[in-house]
Design a protein around this motif. Structure first.
Motif, PDB file in Angstrom:
ATOM      1  N   GLU A   1       0.842  -1.198   0.000  1.00 28.63           N
ATOM      2  CA  GLU A   1       0.000   0.000   0.000  1.00 28.63           C
ATOM      3  C   GLU A   1       0.877   1.248   0.000  1.00 28.63           C
ATOM      4  O   GLU A   1       0.625   2.214  -0.734  1.00 28.63           O
ATOM      5  CB  GLU A   1      -0.914  -0.035   1.219  1.00 28.63           C
ATOM      6  CG  GLU A   1      -2.052   0.962   1.205  1.00 28.63           C
ATOM      7  CD  GLU A   1      -3.001   0.740   2.370  1.00 28.63           C
ATOM      8  OE1 GLU A   1      -4.217   0.861   2.153  1.00 28.63           O
ATOM      9  OE2 GLU A   1      -2.533   0.440   3.498  1.00 28.63           O
TER      10      GLU A   1
ATOM     11  N   ASN B   1      -8.404  -2.093  -2.373  1.00 29.49           N
ATOM     12  CA  ASN B   1      -8.102  -3.061  -1.307  1.00 29.49           C
ATOM     13  C   ASN B   1      -7.550  -4.387  -1.834  1.00 29.49           C
ATOM     14  O   ASN B   1      -7.615  -5.409  -1.150  1.00 29.49           O
ATOM     15  CB  ASN B   1      -9.345  -3.335  -0.447  1.00 29.49           C
ATOM     16  CG  ASN B   1      -9.839  -2.090   0.240  1.00 29.49           C
ATOM     17  OD1 ASN B   1      -9.050  -1.254   0.686  1.00 29.49           O
ATOM     18  ND2 ASN B   1     -11.155  -1.927   0.333  1.00 29.49           N
TER      19      ASN B   1
ATOM     20  N   GLN C   1      -7.079  -9.823  -1.530  1.00 30.07           N
ATOM     21  CA  GLN C   1      -8.015  -8.747  -1.213  1.00 30.07           C
ATOM     22  C   GLN C   1      -8.234  -8.684   0.293  1.00 30.07           C
ATOM     23  O   GLN C   1      -8.556  -9.699   0.921  1.00 30.07           O
ATOM     24  CB  GLN C   1      -9.345  -8.955  -1.918  1.00 30.07           C
ATOM     25  CG  GLN C   1     -10.352  -7.830  -1.677  1.00 30.07           C
ATOM     26  CD  GLN C   1     -11.668  -8.054  -2.392  1.00 30.07           C
ATOM     27  OE1 GLN C   1     -11.942  -9.147  -2.883  1.00 30.07           O
ATOM     28  NE2 GLN C   1     -12.500  -7.028  -2.458  1.00 30.07           N
TER      29      GLN C   1
ATOM     30  N   ARG D   1     -10.186  -5.495   7.596  1.00 30.72           N
ATOM     31  CA  ARG D   1      -8.884  -5.232   8.207  1.00 30.72           C
ATOM     32  C   ARG D   1      -8.912  -5.479   9.704  1.00 30.72           C
ATOM     33  O   ARG D   1      -7.979  -6.070  10.269  1.00 30.72           O
ATOM     34  CB  ARG D   1      -8.433  -3.799   7.919  1.00 30.72           C
ATOM     35  CG  ARG D   1      -7.049  -3.506   8.478  1.00 30.72           C
ATOM     36  CD  ARG D   1      -6.636  -2.056   8.309  1.00 30.72           C
ATOM     37  NE  ARG D   1      -5.319  -1.859   8.869  1.00 30.72           N
ATOM     38  CZ  ARG D   1      -4.239  -1.544   8.181  1.00 30.72           C
ATOM     39  NH1 ARG D   1      -4.314  -1.385   6.878  1.00 30.72           N
ATOM     40  NH2 ARG D   1      -3.063  -1.386   8.774  1.00 30.72           N
TER      41      ARG D   1
END
Length: 252
Positions: free
Chosen positions: A177, A185, A228, A232
Motif C-alpha cells: 500500500e 483493497n 483482497q 482489516r
C-alpha cells in the motif's frame, strides 16, 4: 535467469524524473540531496525473476534501491532448505550489508522483473561526509531493516501458525500500500505458497492448511495471486497486532 544493465540504452531514469518521488509515503529531497543522489547513481540493473543478483559470501561493490518490482532476501542451509528473511519493494534499499561489510551474509533474488538503481560502494564516504541528512536516511533504513527482522523473529518464535500467517500478509499488504501497488483493497502478490512457507518457517502442507483457516475467517480473499483485504479489523485481531505505516519515510 539474467541480469542486464540499463546504461547505454537510454533507459536510465534521471533522479529528477524518478516516479518514486511522487509518492506521498516518501519524504521529498532538497535540491542539494537530489543533486548528490543524481551523481551517486551510476546505472540501472534489470533482473529477471528467479535470478539472485546478490549472493551470500560474495563481495559487493554496489548497493541498490528497488525502482520497480519485488525481491526477497534469504539464507540457505547446506541441505537446500531456505529461510526467507524479508521482501524488498519499490524504494527499499538492498545490498547495504555488502557495501559496508564487503561480504554478503545473505542472498537476494528477484520475484518479478526487477529494476534497480545502482550506487557504488566507493562513494559511500562522500555521502556520509558531504550530505549528513542522507547519511541519517541510510542509518534509518538500516534500523528499519533490523526492526523488520525483530518482528519476523517474534513471529517465528512466539506467534501461532495462524497469527504469523495473518501478520505476514498484513505486513506485506501495508508495505505494498505504501508502494502504491494496492487498488480497491487488492494487490497481486507475486509470491507462491512455497515462498510463504519459507518465510514463516513452516512446511508447505502446514502453510496450505493455515491459509485455508485464514480464508475461512472471511477477513481476506486470495485467488489467482490476487489478495483482497476484506475486513482489516478482523485480520488485525487474528494477527494479534496491527501494522502501522511510517510516513513520510526516507529513501535513497
Amino acid at each position: 535467469m539474467s541480469l542486464g544493465s540499463g546504461r547505454g540504452n537510454g533507459h536510465v531514469t534521471p533522479c529528477e524524473a524518478c516516479p518514486l518521488r511522487k509518492r506521498d509515503s516518501l519524504r521529498p529531497f532538497t535540491p542539494e540531496e537530489l543533486a548528490f543522489v543524481q551523481d551517486f547513481k551510476t546505472d540501472e540493473l534489470r533482473v529477471e525473476p528467479g535470478a539472485s543478483f546478490l549472493r551470500e559470501g560474495m563481495r559487493s561493490e554496489h548497493l541498490y534501491t528497488v525502482l520497480s518490482g519485488w525481491a526477497f532476501r534469504y539464507k540457505m542451509l547446506d541441505d537446500g532448505r531456505r529461510q526467507i528473511l524479508n521482501y524488498a519493494l519499490p524504494a527499499d534499499m538492498v545490498g547495504l550489508q555488502g557495501a559496508l561489510m564487503r561480504e554478503m551474509e545473505h542472498s537476494v533474488e528477484a520475484l518479478t522483473p526487477l529494476t534497480l538503481c545502482v550506487f557504488p560502494r566507493q562513494k559511500m564516504w562522500d555521502l556520509y561526509s558531504r550530505v549528513p541528512t542522507l547519511a541519517f536516511d541510510i542509518t534509518w533504513l538500516a534500523a528499519r531493516e533490523e526492526q523488520l527482522v525483530d518482528e519476523h523473529l517474534l513471529s517465528v518464535g512466539r506467534r501461532s501458525a495462524l497469527e504469523r500467517t495473518a501478520y505476514l500478509l498484513l505486513h506485506l499488504y501495508v508495505r505494498a500500500e505504501e508502494a502504491g501497488l494496492v487498488r480497491d483493497n487488492s494487490i497481486q502478490f507475486p509470491f507462491t505458497q512455497q515462498h510463504l512457507a519459507d518465510t514463516l518457517g513452516m512446511s508447505l502442507v502446514h502453510t496450505n492448511k493455515t491459509l485455508k483457516r485464514l480464508l475461512a475467517s472471511n477477513a481476506v480473499r486470495w485467488k489467482d495471486r490476487v489478495f483482497q483485504l476484506i475486513d482489516r479489523a478482523a485480520l488485525v485481531e487474528i494477527a494479534g497486532e496491527d501494522v502501522k505505516p511510517r510516513r513520510p519515510r526516507p529513501f535513497i
